[in-house]
Design a protein around this motif. Structure first.
Motif, PDB file in Angstrom:
ATOM      1  N   HIS A 666       0.827  -1.202   0.000  1.00  0.00           N
ATOM      2  CA  HIS A 666       0.000   0.000   0.000  1.00  0.00           C
ATOM      3  C   HIS A 666       0.860   1.249   0.000  1.00  0.00           C
ATOM      4  O   HIS A 666       1.577   1.519   0.953  1.00  0.00           O
ATOM      5  N   GLY A 667       0.780   2.013  -1.100  1.00  0.00           N
ATOM      6  CA  GLY A 667       1.353   3.335  -1.155  1.00  0.00           C
ATOM      7  C   GLY A 667       2.855   3.351  -1.362  1.00  0.00           C
ATOM      8  O   GLY A 667       3.530   2.327  -1.356  1.00  0.00           O
ATOM      9  N   PRO A 668       3.397   4.564  -1.556  1.00  0.00           N
ATOM     10  CA  PRO A 668       4.840   4.702  -1.733  1.00  0.00           C
ATOM     11  C   PRO A 668       5.577   4.478  -0.422  1.00  0.00           C
ATOM     12  O   PRO A 668       4.975   4.384   0.636  1.00  0.00           O
ATOM     13  N   ASP A 669       6.904   4.419  -0.500  1.00  0.00           N
ATOM     14  CA  ASP A 669       7.743   4.220   0.680  1.00  0.00           C
ATOM     15  C   ASP A 669       7.306   2.996   1.458  1.00  0.00           C
ATOM     16  O   ASP A 669       7.148   3.019   2.678  1.00  0.00           O
ATOM     17  N   ARG A 670       7.092   1.900   0.763  1.00  0.00           N
ATOM     18  CA  ARG A 670       6.612   0.681   1.400  1.00  0.00           C
ATOM     19  C   ARG A 670       7.598   0.181   2.448  1.00  0.00           C
ATOM     20  O   ARG A 670       8.809   0.167   2.233  1.00  0.00           O
ATOM     21  N   SER A 671       7.088  -0.241   3.586  1.00  0.00           N
ATOM     22  CA  SER A 671       7.907  -0.835   4.627  1.00  0.00           C
ATOM     23  C   SER A 671       7.223  -2.109   5.075  1.00  0.00           C
ATOM     24  O   SER A 671       5.999  -2.253   4.985  1.00  0.00           O
ATOM     25  N   LEU A 672       8.004  -3.059   5.563  1.00  0.00           N
ATOM     26  CA  LEU A 672       7.413  -4.307   6.038  1.00  0.00           C
ATOM     27  C   LEU A 672       8.303  -4.942   7.084  1.00  0.00           C
ATOM     28  O   LEU A 672       9.494  -4.654   7.179  1.00  0.00           O
ATOM     29  N   THR A 673       7.711  -5.809   7.891  1.00  0.00           N
ATOM     30  CA  THR A 673       8.421  -6.611   8.865  1.00  0.00           C
ATOM     31  C   THR A 673       7.563  -7.825   9.170  1.00  0.00           C
ATOM     32  O   THR A 673       6.479  -8.014   8.585  1.00  0.00           O
ATOM     33  N   THR A 674       8.027  -8.669  10.063  1.00  0.00           N
ATOM     34  CA  THR A 674       7.245  -9.814  10.519  1.00  0.00           C
ATOM     35  C   THR A 674       7.280  -9.854  12.034  1.00  0.00           C
ATOM     36  O   THR A 674       8.197  -9.327  12.678  1.00  0.00           O
ATOM     37  N   VAL A 675       6.263 -10.479  12.615  1.00  0.00           N
ATOM     38  CA  VAL A 675       6.216 -10.646  14.066  1.00  0.00           C
ATOM     39  C   VAL A 675       5.536 -11.974  14.363  1.00  0.00           C
ATOM     40  O   VAL A 675       4.571 -12.365  13.684  1.00  0.00           O
ATOM     41  N   THR A 676       6.045 -12.688  15.351  1.00  0.00           N
ATOM     42  CA  THR A 676       5.475 -13.977  15.758  1.00  0.00           C
ATOM     43  C   THR A 676       4.630 -13.772  17.000  1.00  0.00           C
ATOM     44  O   THR A 676       5.111 -13.257  18.022  1.00  0.00           O
TER      45      THR A 676
END
Length: 745
Positions: A666-676
């Motif tokens: 979604h959108g510019p400057d995409r960021s992501l991570t994961t969490v358990t």
């Protein structure tokens, strides 16, 4: 219950009992946001801090999801340092442990999807006050400034971003908007009906239309004035009633026109003011004959390129133009003579990109300016005295500011930000308020987040913003230290590693510098810089523990990847082509570097040699722009990637097979991570953010959406999953920093 949610505020206002006891933190997530805004505009002012914070999230509130509304309000309360415990909902997902986030005194009215380029205001024939926004998505949208509701359907037809909009009232009472785009098209729309009235034939323009304005002549004709981005062309005038070209409203310019404004002089002439960046000059023209009035004021040596323009006639004075420069200064030009008047107004740090004027309820004439420093400033006219210094969005520049009057003679500034938000500032309160200071991240926000555990056992968070590296206590959110990052500016990535000798070291890189700065977190001192061979800068950074016990720094910049020994500074391998990267240890113990490519593939490389260890993974149909490594509950090591095809994909690094379904980014400057998540099934979630200001959850194994998004203001530029005292949390970086726990029913 639905009736109470929709109409309780209306009945309370009618009975004169609308107050903070009714508009409580418990009730507000359930309220109909549009109806409540309309009621508040007509009722006696309710001075309540919780309601003021709700006004900043009301644009994102959804009738069908009070749990998401509660989470957004809780986040805002925590940012303001107020107790968020009163905002409870059984379906809440996002629970803040601490939030270090700026809180403004503005109201966020709406958000143009995909980002905003231009804005103007208008009053429709039946009295409705609206904002008209032009977006990166090529659409033009109309918003009710009282309720925040969209007015009609989006106006479509442009094939590129809408760089300029200007409204006007025709002789027959119709209210129209003129829109100019990077596609070189200019369109004229009826704002009441949404009907396309004219598509003006302006011809091919390099980089399209830069600016538009409207002007009313003495004979009642209303003109559209069109300025090109780069060409040395006159400003062209078109009759908005007939759609016919009328005249050239100016002479030729040394380069493209950067700003336009038109007004009527006391002698009846309609004049046009133009700014041109090439010679740093503002010029005044007679619209009907295209002749210049006076000479261009000589601002050379005192100002940079000119970008902002507005006109007004202060009390007991001559009509003036307000001109903003890229050096942060603001100037006044006498429109009768075309000469500069008064002293420069100093107060902005960077480019003043937009300006407008207004008359306050007490009769004072003011100019409102805004720009790349995120500040919205107000100046008394004609004295030039600064009246306020409010900080608007800390995560994106102010593209346009306009002033208007709402019900109750409330004069407001309407700011359109690059992140798509439309914000309202009450000018009367700004004129009596003091400068708002925020010792936060400002100027487009945090772009990098990392964590480390020091030998003492204390867990810390490191954040990067411009040239500032900060260290925070992960447990409490308290600021521990500001690190002197030296020559590193425009910080793009931070990572940490424990070296073989036990030291914990932070690696900091910049997209504008080819060096990596190393800071010993154990002894709290700099341990030098690592000079890479990237021509422009280092955009992505990771570390890997090699089989021989050495720690390697893997870097990416200008489309190439290299591996470096951080102790000696020697190049160990590379360069090879690549972009975003991450490192991992496979189940068999082998280290691997995963590198995203412009062709959408993920390359698995030996971090010691950068030789391929497997066939490329076909992840995306366009360039990869974000990448994380995660471990699924069944032990599989996966790469989670986001691409310019607006998808998030998950791939098993051992088998090379995709995992789950495609997830939309979604959108510019995409960021992501994961969490358990805790619990017997240890579910792994993918967390995504971007320019639209929402943080979303996805089941990594299946690709299914989980829970509801968290609405924030501005870009979400950095996400990191970690643990706080044994509990999984997500660190959110943007205008500030927040530590959030995720709870799913």
């Amino acid at each position: 219950m639905p009736y109470v949610r929709r109409h309780l505020a209306e009945h309370a206002a009618a009975g004169g009992v609308l107050g903070d006891r009714l508009l409580s933190a418990q009730f507000l997530p359930y309220a109909d946001a549009e109806r409540l805004r309309a009621v508040l505009a007509q009722a006696q002012p309710v001075d309540d801090a919780v309601l003021g914070l709700w006004r900043q999230v009301a644009h994102a509130c959804r009738w069908e999801d009070p749990a998401a509304n509660a989470d957004a309000l809780r986040f805002r309360l925590a940012a303001a340092g107020r107790s968020a415990d009163r905002v409870a909902h059984p379906g809440s997902v996002w629970w803040p442990h601490w939030v270090r986030w700026p809180v403004e005194r503005c109201e966020i009215v709406a958000r143009h999807p995909g980002g905003l380029w231009s804005l103007d205001t208008a009053v429709l024939p039946h009295g409705q006050v609206v904002a008209v926004t032009g977006g990166e998505d090529g659409t033009v949208r109309v918003w009710d400034l009282i309720t925040g509701a969209p007015v009609g359907e989006p106006l479509t037809g442009h094939s590129a971003r809408v760089r300029a909009v200007a409204t006007a009232v025709l002789a027959d009472g119709r209210v129209v908007v003129v829109t100019g785009s990077s596609d070189s098209a200019v369109r004229v729309w009826d704002l009441s009906t949404g009907e396309l009235l004219h598509a003006l034939r302006v011809g091919a323009l390099d980089h399209g239309v830069r600016c538009v304005a409207t002007a009313t002549l003495g004979d009642g004709r209303v003109l559209a004035l069109i300025g090109a981005s780069l060409q040395q062309e006159p400003v062209r005038a078109w009759d908005l009633t007939t759609g016919a070209r009328v005249c050239d409203a100016s002479g030729r310019h040394p380069a493209g026109v950067t700003a336009l404004a038109a007004t009527r002089l006391p002698d009846g002439r309609t004049v046009l003011v133009t700014c041109c960046s090439a010679d740093r000059a503002a010029r005044v023209w007679d619209v009907e004959d295209g002749r210049q009035i006076g000479g261009p004021p000589d601002l050379t040596g005192e100002t940079g390129a000119l970008y902002a323009l507005a006109t007004t006639r202060p009390r007991h004075g001559q009509p003036v133009a307000v001109v903003g420069s890229d050096d942060g200064s603001v100037h006044l030009i006498d429109l009768m003579t075309g000469e500069r008047t008064g002293r420069p107004m100093i107060g902005h740090d960077y480019t003043v990109g937009t300006a407008d004027t207004a008359v306050l309820p007490d009769g004072r004439h003011v100019a409102v300016t805004a720009g790349n420093d995120g500040k919205l400033r107000m100046w008394d006219l004609p004295t030039g005295q600064g009246l306020s210094a409010e900080v608007t969005s800390r995560t994106s520049e102010v593209r346009t500011v306009r002033t208007t009057v709402l019900s109750g003679e409330r004069t407001v500034a309407v700011a359109g930000n690059e992140d798509g938000t439309v914000r309202l500032w009450d000018l009367a309160s700004l004129a009596t308020g003091s400068d708002e200071q925020w010792d936060g991240e400002g100027d487009f926000g945090i772009r990098a987040v990392a964590t480390a555990v020091l030998p003492t056992g204390r867990a810390v968070v490191l954040t990067g913003h411009r040239e500032r590296v900060r260290v925070w206590n992960l447990t409490s959110g308290a600021l521990i230290d500001d690190l002197p990052a030296g020559h590193v500016s425009g910080i793009s990535a931070i990572t940490t590693a424990a070296l073989p000798d036990g030291r914990v070291v932070a690696f900091v890189c910049s997209g504008f510098n080819h060096s990596i700065w190393l800071w010993d977190l154990t002894e709290n001192r700099s341990v030098g810089t690592l000079t890479t061979r990237h021509a422009i800068g280092v955009q992505f950074l990771a570390t890997a523990l090699l089989p021989d016990g050495r720690t390697a720094a893997v870097t990416s910049g200008d489309g190439s990847v290299g591996v470096w020994d951080p102790l000696t500074g020697d190049l160990m391998a590379g360069p090879v082509p690549g972009g975003p990267l991450a490192t991992a240890t496979l189940p068999d113990g082998r280290p691997v570097a995963v590198v995203g490519r412009f062709d959408g593939t993920l390359n698995l490389l030996d971090p010691a040699t950068l030789d391929p260890v497997a066939d490329p993974l076909r992840a995306h149909s366009a360039a990869v722009d974000a990448l994380r490594i995660a471990r699924l509950p069944d032990g599989r090591i996966v790469a989670v990637s986001a691409g310019e095809d607006d998808l998030v994909r998950v791939h098993d690094l051992t088998s090379g097979r995709p995992v789950g379904a495609r997830v939309p980014a979604h959108g510019p400057d995409r960021s992501l991570t994961t969490v358990t998540l805790p619990g017997p099934d240890r579910s792994l979630l993918t967390v995504t953010g971007g320019g639209e200001g929402r943080v979303r959850l996805w089941d990594t194994a299946t690709g299914a959406a989980v829970g509801h998004p968290l609405a924030t203001d501005g870009h979400v530029r950095a996400l990191l999953g970690t643990e706080r005292q044994g509990v999984p949390v997500v660190l959110l970086g943007g205008a500030g920093l927040a530590c959030l726990e995720i709870t799913l029913a």
